[in-house]
Structures are given as C-alpha cells and as structure tokens.
Design a protein around this motif. Sequence first.
Motif, PDB file in Angstrom:
ATOM      1  N   ASP B  77      32.978  48.363  28.703  1.00 58.99           N
ATOM      2  CA  ASP B  77      33.171  49.526  29.670  1.00 58.99           C
ATOM      3  C   ASP B  77      31.991  50.340  29.242  1.00 58.99           C
ATOM      4  O   ASP B  77      31.423  50.212  28.087  1.00 58.99           O
ATOM      5  N   LYS B  78      31.515  51.178  30.414  1.00 55.55           N
ATOM      6  CA  LYS B  78      30.379  51.868  30.167  1.00 55.55           C
ATOM      7  C   LYS B  78      30.442  53.173  29.292  1.00 55.55           C
ATOM      8  O   LYS B  78      29.738  53.712  28.665  1.00 55.55           O
ATOM      9  N   ARG B  79      31.931  53.289  29.235  1.00 58.23           N
ATOM     10  CA  ARG B  79      32.069  54.623  28.289  1.00 58.23           C
ATOM     11  C   ARG B  79      32.472  54.587  26.953  1.00 58.23           C
ATOM     12  O   ARG B  79      32.446  55.338  26.033  1.00 58.23           O
ATOM     13  N   LEU B  80      33.354  53.290  26.789  1.00 58.71           N
ATOM     14  CA  LEU B  80      33.853  53.016  25.317  1.00 58.71           C
ATOM     15  C   LEU B  80      33.298  51.533  25.157  1.00 58.71           C
ATOM     16  O   LEU B  80      33.650  50.581  25.505  1.00 58.71           O
ATOM     17  N   ASP B  81      32.703  51.577  23.799  1.00 59.20           N
ATOM     18  CA  ASP B  81      31.932  50.536  23.313  1.00 59.20           C
ATOM     19  C   ASP B  81      32.998  49.233  22.894  1.00 59.20           C
ATOM     20  O   ASP B  81      32.748  48.103  23.056  1.00 59.20           O
ATOM     21  N   THR B  82      34.280  49.567  22.720  1.00 60.63           N
ATOM     22  CA  THR B  82      35.247  48.552  22.315  1.00 60.63           C
ATOM     23  C   THR B  82      36.351  48.113  23.426  1.00 60.63           C
ATOM     24  O   THR B  82      37.126  47.289  22.842  1.00 60.63           O
ATOM     25  N   LEU B  83      36.148  48.573  24.379  1.00 62.94           N
ATOM     26  CA  LEU B  83      36.871  48.405  25.528  1.00 62.94           C
ATOM     27  C   LEU B  83      36.055  47.131  26.502  1.00 62.94           C
ATOM     28  O   LEU B  83      35.064  47.395  27.186  1.00 62.94           O
ATOM     29  N   PHE B  84      36.850  46.387  26.733  1.00 61.24           N
ATOM     30  CA  PHE B  84      36.366  45.116  27.785  1.00 61.24           C
ATOM     31  C   PHE B  84      37.249  44.745  28.818  1.00 61.24           C
ATOM     32  O   PHE B  84      38.407  44.789  28.713  1.00 61.24           O
ATOM     33  N   LEU B  85      36.705  44.414  29.926  1.00 63.56           N
ATOM     34  CA  LEU B  85      37.677  44.024  30.881  1.00 63.56           C
ATOM     35  C   LEU B  85      37.397  42.436  31.405  1.00 63.56           C
ATOM     36  O   LEU B  85      36.235  42.116  31.453  1.00 63.56           O
ATOM     37  N   LEU B  86      38.383  41.610  31.311  1.00 60.07           N
ATOM     38  CA  LEU B  86      38.336  40.067  32.286  1.00 60.07           C
ATOM     39  C   LEU B  86      38.871  40.404  33.532  1.00 60.07           C
ATOM     40  O   LEU B  86      40.081  40.365  33.616  1.00 60.07           O
ATOM     41  N   PRO B  87      38.043  40.359  34.938  1.00 58.92           N
ATOM     42  CA  PRO B  87      38.707  40.626  35.993  1.00 58.92           C
ATOM     43  C   PRO B  87      39.455  39.154  36.309  1.00 58.92           C
ATOM     44  O   PRO B  87      39.195  38.324  35.956  1.00 58.92           O
ATOM     45  N   ALA B  88      40.227  39.431  37.417  1.00 57.94           N
ATOM     46  CA  ALA B  88      40.621  38.177  38.049  1.00 57.94           C
ATOM     47  C   ALA B  88      39.856  37.967  39.288  1.00 57.94           C
ATOM     48  O   ALA B  88      39.105  38.507  39.566  1.00 57.94           O
ATOM     49  N   SER B  89      40.057  36.803  39.953  1.00 62.10           N
ATOM     50  CA  SER B  89      39.256  36.177  40.929  1.00 62.10           C
ATOM     51  C   SER B  89      39.811  36.855  42.234  1.00 62.10           C
ATOM     52  O   SER B  89      40.998  37.020  42.323  1.00 62.10           O
ATOM     53  N   GLN B  90      38.894  37.313  43.164  1.00 62.18           N
ATOM     54  CA  GLN B  90      39.524  37.786  44.269  1.00 62.18           C
ATOM     55  C   GLN B  90      39.733  36.731  45.455  1.00 62.18           C
ATOM     56  O   GLN B  90      40.446  36.919  46.748  1.00 62.18           O
ATOM     57  N   THR B  91      38.973  35.762  45.354  1.00 61.45           N
ATOM     58  CA  THR B  91      38.887  34.712  46.254  1.00 61.45           C
ATOM     59  C   THR B  91      39.951  33.567  46.272  1.00 61.45           C
ATOM     60  O   THR B  91      40.153  32.955  47.038  1.00 61.45           O
ATOM     61  N   ARG B  92      40.540  33.563  45.140  1.00 58.33           N
ATOM     62  CA  ARG B  92      41.253  32.336  44.798  1.00 58.33           C
ATOM     63  C   ARG B  92      42.824  32.747  44.938  1.00 58.33           C
ATOM     64  O   ARG B  92      43.202  34.077  45.377  1.00 58.33           O
ATOM     65  N   ASP B  93      43.919  31.928  44.739  1.00 56.89           N
ATOM     66  CA  ASP B  93      45.049  32.354  44.620  1.00 56.89           C
ATOM     67  C   ASP B  93      45.698  32.123  43.462  1.00 56.89           C
ATOM     68  O   ASP B  93      44.943  31.536  42.282  1.00 56.89           O
ATOM     69  N   LYS B  94      47.162  32.402  43.019  1.00 51.03           N
ATOM     70  CA  LYS B  94      47.491  32.378  41.881  1.00 51.03           C
ATOM     71  C   LYS B  94      47.883  30.971  41.103  1.00 51.03           C
ATOM     72  O   LYS B  94      47.853  30.666  40.058  1.00 51.03           O
ATOM     73  N   ASP B  95      47.435  29.648  42.149  1.00 49.86           N
ATOM     74  CA  ASP B  95      47.417  28.355  42.007  1.00 49.86           C
ATOM     75  C   ASP B  95      46.313  27.897  41.204  1.00 49.86           C
ATOM     76  O   ASP B  95      46.663  26.951  40.240  1.00 49.86           O
ATOM     77  N   ALA B  96      45.451  28.904  41.182  1.00 52.09           N
ATOM     78  CA  ALA B  96      44.159  28.478  40.312  1.00 52.09           C
ATOM     79  C   ALA B  96      44.368  28.620  38.790  1.00 52.09           C
ATOM     80  O   ALA B  96      43.601  28.144  37.957  1.00 52.09           O
ATOM     81  N   LEU B  97      45.637  29.412  38.443  1.00 45.36           N
ATOM     82  CA  LEU B  97      45.756  29.505  37.035  1.00 45.36           C
ATOM     83  C   LEU B  97      46.605  28.359  36.630  1.00 45.36           C
ATOM     84  O   LEU B  97      47.309  28.024  37.342  1.00 45.36           O
ATOM     85  N   THR B  98      46.010  27.815  35.280  1.00 49.29           N
ATOM     86  CA  THR B  98      46.984  26.837  35.010  1.00 49.29           C
ATOM     87  C   THR B  98      47.443  27.223  33.400  1.00 49.29           C
ATOM     88  O   THR B  98      46.703  27.985  32.857  1.00 49.29           O
ATOM     89  N   GLU B  99      48.625  26.677  33.136  1.00 47.10           N
ATOM     90  CA  GLU B  99      49.041  26.776  31.778  1.00 47.10           C
ATOM     91  C   GLU B  99      47.949  26.844  30.502  1.00 47.10           C
ATOM     92  O   GLU B  99      47.962  27.691  29.658  1.00 47.10           O
ATOM     93  N   GLY B 123      56.153  40.562  41.261  1.00 40.95           N
ATOM     94  CA  GLY B 123      56.856  39.650  41.647  1.00 40.95           C
ATOM     95  C   GLY B 123      57.160  38.927  40.389  1.00 40.95           C
ATOM     96  O   GLY B 123      57.130  39.371  39.281  1.00 40.95           O
ATOM     97  N   ILE B 124      58.093  37.683  40.625  1.00 42.61           N
ATOM     98  CA  ILE B 124      58.568  36.842  39.482  1.00 42.61           C
ATOM     99  C   ILE B 124      57.771  35.343  39.446  1.00 42.61           C
ATOM    100  O   ILE B 124      58.358  34.507  38.888  1.00 42.61           O
ATOM    101  N   GLU B 125      56.858  35.287  40.256  1.00 48.72           N
ATOM    102  CA  GLU B 125      56.276  33.707  40.556  1.00 48.72           C
ATOM    103  C   GLU B 125      55.215  33.596  39.480  1.00 48.72           C
ATOM    104  O   GLU B 125      55.091  34.335  38.478  1.00 48.72           O
ATOM    105  N   LYS B 126      54.634  32.571  39.875  1.00 44.33           N
ATOM    106  CA  LYS B 126      53.488  32.005  38.807  1.00 44.33           C
ATOM    107  C   LYS B 126      52.522  33.002  37.957  1.00 44.33           C
ATOM    108  O   LYS B 126      52.541  32.898  36.857  1.00 44.33           O
ATOM    109  N   GLY B 127      51.985  33.631  38.927  1.00 42.67           N
ATOM    110  CA  GLY B 127      51.092  34.734  38.129  1.00 42.67           C
ATOM    111  C   GLY B 127      51.651  35.526  37.268  1.00 42.67           C
ATOM    112  O   GLY B 127      51.354  35.852  36.113  1.00 42.67           O
TER     113      GLY B 127
END
Lengths: 87, 271
Positions: B77-99, B123-127
């Motif tokens: 984060d540009k404002r807070l040194d101790t805050l980090f973001l791990l973004p999701a993919s925008q081009t894939r769908d939830k099936d790209a996530l594996t356990e 929702g209550i699905e895989k994601g």
Amino acid sequence: MSILRLFTRSARRSAPAARERLQVLLAHERASTGSDLTAILREEILAVIAKHVQLDGDRVTVKVDRDENVSILEIDVEIPLDAARAA
Amino acid sequence: MGKVIVVTSGKGGVGKTTSTAALGAALAQRNEKVAVVDFDVGLRNLDLVMGAERRVVYDLVNVINGDAKLPQALIRDKRLDTLFLLPASQTRDKDALTEEGVERVIGELKKYFDWVICDSPAGIEKGATLAMRHADVAVVVTNPEVSSVRDSDRIIGMLDSKTLKAENGERMEKHLLLTRYDSLRAERGDMLKVDDVLEILSIPLLGIIPESTDVLKASNLGAPVTLSDARSAPAQAYFEAARRLAGEIVPVTVPGEKRGIFGKLFGRKAA
C-alpha cells in the motif's frame, strides 16, 4: 386526518414482522440443511418399507422440527391402496 | 504465525470488500503486518477499493499456478508500509483456484504477516468455500435486512461444517459485523435492530458500521474509509472492530444513538 394517519403508521411497524418471519423461516431451514440426518433417515426408512410394500420414493417425507425444548421427528409415508398386494 | 480471517456473507453487496479494506487498513494503522487477499476471481474489486488497480501485475491465480512468486504478486500500500494486497485474477474464473494451491499460499502468507484477511466472493460456491476453508476467524458481514440475515445464517452453517477447523472438531470463531445500520430507522421500528439480528444469528458482535456517505466517498477515491477520513463515524466503527479483533475489550457503541431528551421522548411514543 393527519393525526389518524400518524397513528396507523406507527402501529404498522415493519421490523417486528421481519424479525418474526426470519425466526420462523430459519428454524425451518436450520432443521433441513443443518445436517444430512433427514436425508439419511429418508433413504433408510424408504429402503425398509420398500422391502415389504411397493411405494413411490416421492411419497415419503421426513421432517425434523426443533425448538428450545424438544425435537420432533415427523415421518409421513403414503402407501397406495394396492401396494401391499403388489409387493 | 499470523491469524487468518475470512470476511464473508453469502449475499452480495453487503460490504465485504469495503470491510476487508477498512479492517485491513485499521489493523495496519496499528503497525501490524497485514495482507488482504481477494478471492473473488473473475470479479475482483478489492484492488479498486484500495486504489491499487493500476499496480496489479501478478495475482492469486498466478501464484497458485507457479507463474509468479508470492512477493512478486503482493502489492504494498502506498500509504501504509505494513499493508499488502494480493489481488484476484480478473480474466479467470473460480475453477482456477485449487484447494492445495490456496492452502500453500495461505500457509506462506501466515509466516510473514500478523493478519491474513480473505475477502470472500458472494455465494456459497467454490470461491466462497475456499476463502473460508483455512480461516481461524470469520467476520460475517450482515445488513439489517431479511435476505442478508438469512444468507448469513446459511454461511454460519457452512463455517461450522465446511472449514478445516470444523472438520478437525474445533470451534470456528465467528463475529458479526453489522453494516449499513441506521439507528434512527431501527429506533422507529422500520429496520431490524442490532439486538434482533444478534438474537437471530446468535454470534458475538464485532461492530456496527453506520450507513454513511463517507463509505462511498472513500471507495470513489480508492482509499479504505479508515484512511480517507479517519474521524468519520464508519471509520471510528471500523477502528473499534479492529481493536476487538486484536483482542482488546471495547464496549460496542451504537453509532448515532446519542439523542437528546426530546428524541428519547419521541422514540418512546413511537415504540
């Protein structure tokens, strides 16, 4: 007229209705989706009865109702008139 | 080892992403190391709400697939040194996530951060199930409205059965975050009250976030509300919630419930 309206409006508050509807609905939903117990019971009861009587799988309903003090297991089996003979 | 929090609700649009950003920032403002993880693959928004949308290079799916290392995908984060973001993919769908992939990434994040906050998709699905799978603590975001309360009830059932903690016979710690609360309407009897929702869902209260224009203003600017206007009512409520998450005992205040004697009299009459 406007005073009367104020009274009728305040008498019909919607939040208590929301609360009541939710309590009834969730008591029901928790009983049916909370566990697979009803599904398992339904299968097994159906299997036992089907040994002796020919029946339709859709005609067996198993319901568990829970409140604070008691749980009620309700089993409803509809047997066609000629089923006993047919089996 | 850090704590893993899932921010979940079942219903969409109740404030999961807003709350993830605000709680994450509030904890980081206490100088704790925080990673916020967007699990909404295909519909990512945490990057936008946090103002990091133009800095996304790699994402969660890239890390799971081994296309990128975790440090390459994390955005500071540009404002807070101790805050980090791990973004999701925008081009894939939830099936790209594996356990296994999710387990590995969460396990790695836990080593470096005090808090790993997972923003669940609706929702209550895989994601949603994967977002809650490895959590130690759940924050259930609920609006004082029938459909949201019903969906939260369903999600609470899943937290108690589909998570690793539940499967190991442990108790999943769950907290209610009541958002978009309007104490005036609740007082008038036109909105479910805090106590109504607490009684129905019977999980402890983490905080009450008032309905406020400051929340929309903050997301317009791409800043968590605790950073954009720290003195605003919703920001104060998120700070309080963050302190409770960190284990402090803070009495819950109902925002906007400081009425004068006139208001009290009127309130009684209406009730």
